[in-house]
Design a protein around this motif. Sequence first.
Motif: not given
Length: 572
Positions: A472, A543, A545, A557-559, A561, A570-572
């Motif tokens: 994160n 958001t 992705n 993958t990572y998100t 915002t 943040t990690t997903t």
Amino acid sequence: MKQRKRRLLTALAAFFLGLAVLLTTALSGAAADGKGRGRPHQQSAAQEIVAAMQPGWNVGNTLDAIPDETSWGNPRITPELLAAVHDQGFNSIRLPVTWNDHQGGAPGYTIDPAYLDRVEQVVNMALDEGLYVLLNVHHDSWQWIRDMPTQHDQVMARYTATWTQIAERFRDAPPELLLESVNEPQFTGSSGEAQEFELLDELNTTFHSIVRGTGGTNATRVLVLPSLHTNAEQARLDPLADTIAALNDPNIAATVHYYGFWPFSVNVAGYTRFDAETQADITGSFDRVHNTFVSRGIPVIVGEYGLLGWDRSLDVVEHGEALKFLEFFGSYARQKQLTTMWWDNGQHFNRTTHQWSDLSLFRQIQSSWTTDSATASSDQIFVRAGQAPADATLTLDLNGNTLTSVLNGSEKLVRGRDYTVSGDQLTIAAATLARLTEGQGHGVNATLTLRFNGGLPWHVNVITYDTPVLHNANGTTSGLTIPTAFNGDRLATMEAVYADGTNAGPQNWTSYKEFGYTLSPDYAAGQITLKPEFFAETRDNSTINLTFHFWSGETVTYTLTRTGTTITGTTT
């Protein structure tokens, strides 16, 4: 002694060059095709000079820097630098010069005598070193020449004054000096390319008239004319061919630039590999240039080449893929009889230490001047930590060579036990990979050297890895740094899409973002930085992705915002 010898050689060269002009003109007139483009039966003096220039090197970001020679981070050009470049095997330099900041206003547009003296000093240093020199008008192309559609008379007055002063200064320089009318010609505010072709024809023919009119060696000096944008599309080559045909001068060369198939050259849109499409871009460009000019006796100089991504980092294009590009580029240019001049703005050959930033890149280029080398589908074999490896197969592009051995350092691997070869398929045995990686940590555990009966060897890194882990992070639209445990892997590319599935960020026609422009990994620091250029073209209150693609084949993958200028990852 060196100067006396050069003066004697210059006098002899001028005599034979003039004789060749008469002979070639007669031959050209007798063997013109239906469009008036000559087909000489023997090599002209211009062809011989351009061939002797191969290979060439650009002294980029120096005398073309704005406003002064050292403004863009390179030191002043010295005899030692030019000698070092010559020692590397280069036979010519391209000397880009920007005149704008060293020139007075109308009506004389007088070039600062001290600056013209400095340019002449560098030219003479290179000639004394035994190098051919290609001198031009460089960034002036986009500083004021591009305004020609709306300021025609002013631009032509300045262009005429500029080249008159340059031509008069170098009137009696030896024929090893070539002059190039303008770098990457472009125009703003035109009615379209039809008008731009007319404007470029006017520039090129005016340049030709000015230089020839000063007499001396300029009467027969090789003059180099570019296509629009120095581009190799047929629609831009044909107008240049018509200009050259109309000039009816055997001492003319054409020039184009080549920075590769653009998506591959900058690593965007998922073009991470030197694939068939990327290769076809080279063959198509060089075939067109050869058929339009070389086959008709007009020599061609590829005045700049490289990969555009190198302006940001040599890591933008994966190392092995870059080597494959350079090998194929050099080999095909040689087949098509093109003289090539490597663009170096200081990122390749250190101007102070005279060392290469990446010696393997240079060696691949150097070898391609004379020899075809074998390559392979990859220079990486990945082995997951803690798991028994499987056999690993690479496809060889032998280029007429034969694999003779595979080595790990000084250890010669045993064919049939450590590896097998079937046609162009090289398979490294699972047991060999297990032995090479046993007890090793993440990263390169061994480098295999594939040797062939000709050309350069090909090196393959055997890498132990685990799936990378991203953490994160908080940042702003000015940049976000994501702590990353790469675990031996390396980043290939990144995708970015909004929650609704549409593409996010720059180049929104693709989900795959431009490497080095929007993102940059730092393996030593353990982080991936998303740059302000990425966030500048993202939606507020959105958001995003991300999918990070690694060379092992792993994806993470990572998100993101975005709220105002605040970014949360943040990690997903």
